[in-house]
Design a protein around this motif. Structure first.
Motif, PDB file in Angstrom:
ATOM      1  N   THR A   1       0.839  -1.205   0.000  1.00 53.47           N
ATOM      2  CA  THR A   1       0.000   0.000   0.000  1.00 53.47           C
ATOM      3  C   THR A   1       0.876   1.258   0.000  1.00 53.47           C
ATOM      4  OG1 THR A   1      -0.101   0.163   2.402  1.00 53.47           O
ATOM      5  CG2 THR A   1      -1.793  -1.199   1.331  1.00 53.47           C
ATOM      6  N   LEU A   2       0.261   2.371  -0.360  1.00 54.73           N
ATOM      7  CA  LEU A   2       1.010   3.633  -0.355  1.00 54.73           C
ATOM      8  C   LEU A   2       1.510   3.937   1.053  1.00 54.73           C
ATOM      9  CD1 LEU A   2      -0.959   6.003  -2.758  1.00 54.73           C
ATOM     10  CD2 LEU A   2       0.409   3.993  -3.260  1.00 54.73           C
TER      11      LEU A   2
ATOM     12  N   ALA B   1       5.381   4.536   1.981  1.00 55.18           N
ATOM     13  CA  ALA B   1       5.831   5.811   2.555  1.00 55.18           C
ATOM     14  C   ALA B   1       6.425   5.614   3.950  1.00 55.18           C
ATOM     15  CB  ALA B   1       4.664   6.787   2.619  1.00 55.18           C
TER      16      ALA B   1
ATOM     17  N   GLU C   1       7.766   8.892   0.177  1.00 55.35           N
ATOM     18  CA  GLU C   1       6.793   9.713   0.901  1.00 55.35           C
ATOM     19  C   GLU C   1       6.377  10.909   0.047  1.00 55.35           C
ATOM     20  OE1 GLU C   1       4.761   9.923   3.341  1.00 55.35           O
ATOM     21  OE2 GLU C   1       4.418  12.088   3.182  1.00 55.35           O
TER      22      GLU C   1
ATOM     23  N   CYS D   1       3.991   9.791  -2.666  1.00 51.40           N
ATOM     24  CA  CYS D   1       2.654   9.503  -2.106  1.00 51.40           C
ATOM     25  C   CYS D   1       1.939  10.805  -1.770  1.00 51.40           C
ATOM     26  CB  CYS D   1       2.776   8.653  -0.839  1.00 51.40           C
ATOM     27  SG  CYS D   1       3.301   6.969  -1.153  1.00 51.40           S
TER      28      CYS D   1
ATOM     29  N   ARG E   1      -4.689   6.180   1.272  1.00 49.62           N
ATOM     30  CA  ARG E   1      -3.266   5.787   1.358  1.00 49.62           C
ATOM     31  C   ARG E   1      -3.106   4.411   1.978  1.00 49.62           C
ATOM     32  NH1 ARG E   1       0.823  10.648   1.945  1.00 49.62           N
ATOM     33  NH2 ARG E   1       2.050   9.186   3.133  1.00 49.62           N
TER      34      ARG E   1
ATOM     35  N   THR F   1      -2.748   0.739  -3.731  1.00 51.24           N
ATOM     36  CA  THR F   1      -1.496  -0.009  -3.844  1.00 51.24           C
ATOM     37  C   THR F   1      -0.525   0.638  -4.840  1.00 51.24           C
ATOM     38  OG1 THR F   1      -2.286  -1.392  -5.668  1.00 51.24           O
ATOM     39  CG2 THR F   1      -2.762  -2.169  -3.415  1.00 51.24           C
ATOM     40  N   VAL F   2       0.725   0.237  -4.684  1.00 52.21           N
ATOM     41  CA  VAL F   2       1.768   0.700  -5.610  1.00 52.21           C
ATOM     42  C   VAL F   2       1.446   0.207  -7.026  1.00 52.21           C
ATOM     43  CG1 VAL F   2       4.206   0.422  -6.204  1.00 52.21           C
ATOM     44  CG2 VAL F   2       3.520   0.844  -3.813  1.00 52.21           C
TER      45      VAL F   2
ATOM     46  N   ASN G   1      -1.371   2.180  -8.622  1.00 56.50           N
ATOM     47  CA  ASN G   1      -0.958   3.511  -9.068  1.00 56.50           C
ATOM     48  C   ASN G   1      -0.133   3.435 -10.349  1.00 56.50           C
ATOM     49  OD1 ASN G   1       1.050   6.161  -8.653  1.00 56.50           O
ATOM     50  ND2 ASN G   1      -1.068   6.454  -8.051  1.00 56.50           N
TER      51      ASN G   1
ATOM     52  N   VAL H   1       3.307   8.060  -7.178  1.00 59.07           N
ATOM     53  CA  VAL H   1       4.132   6.901  -6.814  1.00 59.07           C
ATOM     54  C   VAL H   1       4.818   6.349  -8.061  1.00 59.07           C
ATOM     55  CG1 VAL H   1       4.059   4.579  -5.858  1.00 59.07           C
ATOM     56  CG2 VAL H   1       2.653   6.386  -4.870  1.00 59.07           C
TER      57      VAL H   1
END
Ligand code: FAD
Length: 272
Positions: A70-71, A75, A90, A93, A103, A107-108, A111, A121
């Motif tokens: 997850t973001l 971060a 960070e 994000c 956030r 998810t990465v 994104n 991201v």
């Protein structure tokens, strides 16, 4: 929102469960975008958050980020102190207009695969020289993230392919970095973002995003002077400057020049 075309949601437990991804079937990650608008072309979702992938794996070669990280996890990761470049996680994000709830859920991989110009991201991972490990029906392949996005919302993924993880090399994480963002309103979606990386060998990469239809990486053998930077920006294809309610192409080109100069100045040790 309810997606009333969806007939089935499959929670994937192993790689074989990803075999149905393709026409009419999409990967479901955090769902923060998928559930935010109608998905009329979809009948089935394959939820990849049940695969149990470790969000962050640190090894001698660098960092492996699971697509399902997850973001908030990205971060807030506990990175080695020598990884000064990890501050871009960070910052990337925070470039997203996202509540704490989003956030913790987004998810990465989501994104990256959404491929929006304002994908903060995605831009941070491009700036750090990341590459995606892609699982597909025909086997695995690796795609440099600098070549992953083709146009807004359009990626280099083929039918049925799923991003498994993103690899960021250790040397890039040890680089000095700088970040600048501007938006039309204080909490608005990014209008222009510039991320800079000054590598240990003296070379410099500037990654432009939000202002451009896809992340654009400018590479220099050393920190560029004002003239070199301006000439490089002036030489970009005019069609790259993005046009949407968050900024006109002319404004975006102008502010990107200012942000890029500020990023280079910071990498030179001058804070503006
Ligand atoms: C209020 C709000 C503000 C937002 N602001 C921004 C913003 O400023 N910038 C921005 O970029 N986004 C923004 N978003 C969009 C979205 O929330 C983020 O991009 C988020 O990171 C998407 O991640 P997710 O895990 O929720 O993706 P999902 O919604 O689950 O999926 C997004 C897309 O990616 C595909 N996908 C997901 N994971 C994979 C994978 N591993 N392999 C292949 N395909 C995959 C899905 O099939 C889907 O098409 C915003 C959303 C909301 C609701």
């Amino acid at each position: 929102m309810d997606l009333d075309t969806i007939r089935e949601v499959v929670v994937a437990r192993d790689r074989a469960d990803l075999g149905t991804v393709g026409v009419g079937t999409a990967v479901l990650a955090g769902g923060t975008w998928l559930y935010s608008e109608p998905q009329d072309g979809l009948e089935r979702l394959v939820d990849i958050t049940g695969l149990g992938w470790a969000p962050l794996t640190i090894d001698d070669a660098g960092l492996e980020i699971a697509a399902t990280c997850t973001l908030a996890e990205l971060a807030g990761g506990a990175y080695p102190a020598r990884w000064s470049g990890a501050q871009l996680f960070e910052q990337g994000c925070s470039a997203l207009v996202a509540s704490y709830k989003i956030r913790r859920t987004a998810t990465v991989g989501g994104n990256v695969c959404l491929a929006l110009p304002a994908g903060g991201v995605l831009a941070a991972l491009v700036a750090l020289g990341g590459s995606a490990l892609v699982w597909g029906p025909g086997g695995d392949r690796r795609i440099p993230l600098s070549r992953f996005v083709i146009a807004p919302g359009q990626t280099a993924l083929s039918e049925g392919e799923v991003v498994r993880s993103i690899r960021v090399p250790e040397a890039n994480l040890r680089a000095r970095t700088a970040f600048r963002k501007i938006a039309l309103s204080p909490t608005g979606r990014s209008g222009a973002v510039v991320m800079g990386r000054h590598d240990l060998d003296g070379s410099c990469q500037l990654t432009l995003s939000a202002a451009t239809t896809r992340p654009v990486v400018l590479s220099f053998p050393a920190l560029p002077g004002d003239g070199e930077l301006s000439a490089t920006l002036a030489g970009l294809d005019a069609a790259l400057w993005y046009d949407d309610p968050h900024g006109t192409p002319d404004w975006r080109r102008h502010v990107t020049g200012l942000l890029a100069a500020a990023v280079v100045a910071e990498l030179n040790g001058v804070r503006s």
